[in-house]
Design an enzyme around this catalytic site. Sequence first.
Site, PDB file in Angstrom:
ATOM      1  N   ASP A 160       0.653  10.299   4.083  1.00 35.17           N
ATOM      2  CA  ASP A 160       1.287  11.214   5.011  1.00 35.17           C
ATOM      3  C   ASP A 160       0.254  12.163   5.608  1.00 35.17           C
ATOM      4  O   ASP A 160       0.107  13.300   5.178  1.00 35.17           O
ATOM      5  CB  ASP A 160       2.364  11.996   4.249  1.00 35.17           C
TER       6      ASP A 160
ATOM      7  N   CYS B  39      -2.819  41.297 -16.121  1.00 31.55           N
ATOM      8  CA  CYS B  39      -2.799  42.139 -17.313  1.00 31.55           C
ATOM      9  C   CYS B  39      -4.248  42.185 -17.802  1.00 31.55           C
ATOM     10  O   CYS B  39      -4.870  41.145 -18.004  1.00 31.55           O
ATOM     11  CB  CYS B  39      -1.900  41.518 -18.386  1.00 31.55           C
TER      12      CYS B  39
ATOM     13  N   GLU C 286       0.865  -1.187   0.000  1.00 31.03           N
ATOM     14  CA  GLU C 286       0.000   0.000   0.000  1.00 31.03           C
ATOM     15  C   GLU C 286       0.893   1.224   0.000  1.00 31.03           C
ATOM     16  O   GLU C 286       2.061   1.140   0.362  1.00 31.03           O
ATOM     17  CB  GLU C 286      -0.855   0.038   1.279  1.00 31.03           C
TER      18      GLU C 286
ATOM     19  N   LYS D 219      10.753   3.912   2.565  1.00 31.05           N
ATOM     20  CA  LYS D 219      10.705   5.357   2.331  1.00 31.05           C
ATOM     21  C   LYS D 219      11.351   5.699   0.997  1.00 31.05           C
ATOM     22  O   LYS D 219      12.466   5.263   0.722  1.00 31.05           O
ATOM     23  CB  LYS D 219      11.463   6.088   3.454  1.00 31.05           C
TER      24      LYS D 219
ATOM     25  N   CYS E 100       2.624  42.003 -23.471  1.00 31.59           N
ATOM     26  CA  CYS E 100       2.040  43.036 -24.335  1.00 31.59           C
ATOM     27  C   CYS E 100       2.348  44.448 -23.854  1.00 31.59           C
ATOM     28  O   CYS E 100       2.000  45.420 -24.528  1.00 31.59           O
ATOM     29  CB  CYS E 100       0.537  42.837 -24.467  1.00 31.59           C
TER      30      CYS E 100
ATOM     31  N   CYS F 228      -3.603  40.709 -25.729  1.00 32.51           N
ATOM     32  CA  CYS F 228      -2.380  40.105 -25.179  1.00 32.51           C
ATOM     33  C   CYS F 228      -2.242  38.639 -25.642  1.00 32.51           C
ATOM     34  O   CYS F 228      -3.060  37.783 -25.276  1.00 32.51           O
ATOM     35  CB  CYS F 228      -2.454  40.196 -23.660  1.00 32.51           C
TER      36      CYS F 228
ATOM     37  N   TYR G 193      -7.128   1.782   6.039  1.00 31.50           N
ATOM     38  CA  TYR G 193      -6.168   0.764   5.604  1.00 31.50           C
ATOM     39  C   TYR G 193      -6.068  -0.443   6.537  1.00 31.50           C
ATOM     40  O   TYR G 193      -5.205  -1.289   6.344  1.00 31.50           O
ATOM     41  CB  TYR G 193      -4.777   1.360   5.373  1.00 31.50           C
TER      42      TYR G 193
ATOM     43  N   LYS H 109       2.128   4.687   1.669  1.00 33.68           N
ATOM     44  CA  LYS H 109       2.177   5.200   3.035  1.00 33.68           C
ATOM     45  C   LYS H 109       1.711   6.645   2.991  1.00 33.68           C
ATOM     46  O   LYS H 109       2.404   7.524   2.480  1.00 33.68           O
ATOM     47  CB  LYS H 109       3.591   5.100   3.597  1.00 33.68           C
TER      48      LYS H 109
ATOM     49  N   CYS I 134       2.944  44.364 -18.392  1.00 37.66           N
ATOM     50  CA  CYS I 134       2.819  42.983 -18.856  1.00 37.66           C
ATOM     51  C   CYS I 134       4.037  42.601 -19.699  1.00 37.66           C
ATOM     52  O   CYS I 134       4.358  43.287 -20.671  1.00 37.66           O
ATOM     53  CB  CYS I 134       1.545  42.828 -19.684  1.00 37.66           C
TER      54      CYS I 134
HETATM   55  S1  IVH Z   1      -0.620   0.162   8.693  1.00 40.88           S
HETATM   56  C1  IVH Z   1       1.051  -1.291  13.019  1.00 40.88           C
HETATM   57  N1  IVH Z   1      -0.867   1.296   6.405  1.00 40.88           N
HETATM   58  O1  IVH Z   1       2.158   5.061   9.132  1.00 40.88           O
HETATM   59  C2  IVH Z   1       1.044  -0.158  12.098  1.00 40.88           C
HETATM   60  N2  IVH Z   1      -0.031   2.618   8.205  1.00 40.88           N
HETATM   61  O2  IVH Z   1       4.264   4.029  11.222  1.00 40.88           O
HETATM   62  C3  IVH Z   1       0.059  -0.429  11.045  1.00 40.88           C
HETATM   63  N3  IVH Z   1       0.398   4.942   7.595  1.00 40.88           N
HETATM   64  O3  IVH Z   1       1.104   6.739  11.624  1.00 40.88           O
HETATM   65  C4  IVH Z   1      -0.085   0.742  10.207  1.00 40.88           C
HETATM   66  N4  IVH Z   1      -0.198   4.782   5.501  1.00 40.88           N
HETATM   67  O4  IVH Z   1      -0.919   6.199  10.177  1.00 40.88           O
HETATM   68  C5  IVH Z   1      -0.487   1.469   7.676  1.00 40.88           C
HETATM   69  N5  IVH Z   1      -1.167   2.156   4.280  1.00 40.88           N
HETATM   70  C6  IVH Z   1      -0.807   2.325   5.550  1.00 40.88           C
HETATM   71  C7  IVH Z   1      -0.351   3.560   6.051  1.00 40.88           C
HETATM   72  C8  IVH Z   1       0.028   3.665   7.383  1.00 40.88           C
HETATM   73  C9  IVH Z   1       0.253   5.584   6.442  1.00 40.88           C
HETATM   74  C10 IVH Z   1       0.910   5.568   8.831  1.00 40.88           C
HETATM   75  C11 IVH Z   1       0.103   5.279  10.041  1.00 40.88           C
HETATM   76  C12 IVH Z   1       1.078   5.432  11.170  1.00 40.88           C
HETATM   77  C13 IVH Z   1       2.374   5.160  10.512  1.00 40.88           C
HETATM   78  C14 IVH Z   1       2.932   3.870  10.991  1.00 40.88           C
END
Ligand code: IVH
Length: 666
Positions: free
Chosen positions: A115, A422, A111, A310, A407, A428, A223, A113, A404
């Site tokens: 943010d 402008c 999946e 990451k 023009c 223009c 998730y 991750k 501008c």
């Molecule tokens: S599963 C036991 N799936 O990552 C941890 N976490 O370090 C299970 N996060 O703050 C987490 N996307 O909110 C999981 N697809 C994803 C995620 C995800 C982002 C974040 C989660 C947590 C951190 C875990």
Amino acid sequence: MDVRQQMDALIEKLNAYNEAYYQQNTSLISDQAFDQLLAELQKLEAEYPLFANPNSPTQRVGGTITKNFSSVTHQFPMLSLGNTYNAKDLEEFDERIRKTLENEPYEYICELKFDGVALSFWYQHGQLIKGVTRGDGTRGDDITNNVKTIKSLPIRVHSSIFPEEFELRGEGYMPISSFDQINEEKIRKGEAPLANPRNAASGTFKMQDSAEVAKRNMECFVYAYLGNENPFQTHEDSLNHIASQGFPVSPTWRKCQNMSEVLQYIDDWAEKRHDLPLHTDGIVIKINDFGQQERLGYTAKSPRWAISFKYPSEIAKTTIESIVFQVGRTGNITPVANLKPVYLAGTVIKRASVHNANEMQRLDLRHGDQVFIEKGGEIIPKITGVDASARKEVNTLFDFPENCPACGSPLQRVEGEANHYCLNDTVCPPQIKGKIEHFIQRKALNIENIGTETIDLFFEKGIVREIADLYDLKAENFIGLDGFQTKSIQNILSGIEKSKNIPFRQVLFGLGIRHVGATIAEKLVLQFHSIENLQQATFEELIAVPEIGERIAVSVQDYFSKEANQNTITRLKAAGVQLSEEITEIVLEGIHLVGKSFVISGVFKNFERDELKAKIIAHGGKVVSSISAKLDYLIAGDQMGPAKLEKAKQLSIKMISEEEFLDMLN
Ligand code: IVH
């Protein structure tokens, strides 16, 4: 009906509309009619607070104030994840899994991750009862009222598979589009902008006034499923079921059989992830089978069955060489920095947008500065800061031009707006070319086979100097132009011809009236139906339309006040472009069929097929044309085709008669 019953009925109805909209992608009622019912309910709730119901859809728009969020203990601790940064780390993770599972076969789910902010959603008897932040992992804040403003998150579910109590985990986030909008406004007001969407999300979910949270259109991706009872064998099954119940599950996940497939996933999403509505900083790799997850277990901080990867850093430092000022189609002037080329997350960056004069000022940009550039969700990287320590005394400030750059006419800055404009829009060149490009795009008149270069060429040769000129194009105009074959000329001309059938709402958007995007164009068409009505609308009539504020009203009136635009409209009309649209709204007669899909086959006693179709839609159902496993009902009339019958039997689709259908409506 007494007041309480009246309120319950309103709640039931509104929740059904919401579920149809957010969980089944079906709009059963106009926004206006919905808001009216909601206002009715809000009024009753204010008058009879004793009858307040936690299921009420009014919770979606907030209104509660929480001074101090109470702290709650998580049923299951909210852990973090181990990090990896390269293939070698991942191979080691895979090796540990293989050893613990003693060489039995296993699969991964990959999946993205996300943010944002980790959130936990507690459900009991099908109702969302709590939304909780991660906190320290053991205890978090009860932010239920704020979580309920996430419109895509169901506040009740009707699944026979979920147990009485369960928990879902996900990431709450502020969509990048909302983030940008909020920041534009902050900059305009001279306030400090929010640092990034993640901080913005975490700040927003902690706001005391849930009505403020609601305004920020927060979203989430679910998730994970957790519960003392787990009806699922695998994480995959759980995701599928969660998604089928209308929860927002990002469709970006993929099942991988081994590490090389995982690496492929990482590679596939390295760039594509920037097109998502939120930032992602890596991927999460999870063992699919819940039994195997249990055997792998946990360390004190994180599961042994999952790990994150990451992506390499997305920040680079380089020198700013010059700033050019670009003219957009609405005459807005955007400063664009030319940079000493630098490699950043897979591409060489030579230019970055600086947005507007405020942003130039905020960054205090000077000639020869060393700047930090970042790739966010956008494709064009941004300058996010200046390395002040590297600045020499001689570096001089960049100035914003007074005229501008295309023009030469004087630029104007409207009080309260961040952009310089402008105003010479009919002369223009970049504005004219930009307007033509805007007009032909897919969301507008959808004229295919004309690219930027063709527009440039048409403009230089004086063949197309405004949008209406497109409709005068003839094969003769292409004589002597390089690069056009008979076939491509035909394609262009037939694309233009086809555009005459494009509905008015898209045409109105295509006109490129400042501040009138696709959504606003639709609202205007819903209200005014034709260009004549819109043109004659008074300022008061315009701002009476939901979501149309003074800024848009001024812009619309300004557009129609210009002779050149009047001329364009007259010519478009003469060419046969759609400048009006009849919109009939569906009047809902009942809600018993919400979420149900139907195929109609055969001949009926009481109905023509179209009438039957209309009946289904008027009761909230959906009519589809072909039989699939997802279909709920087949309404079987006389002389039904044998192939349909066979297929329905094969897939065990419920077949009903006309009479049974009528019974369903009551
Ligand atoms: S599963 C036991 N799936 O990552 C941890 N976490 O370090 C299970 N996060 O703050 C987490 N996307 O909110 C999981 N697809 C994803 C995620 C995800 C982002 C974040 C989660 C947590 C951190 C875990």
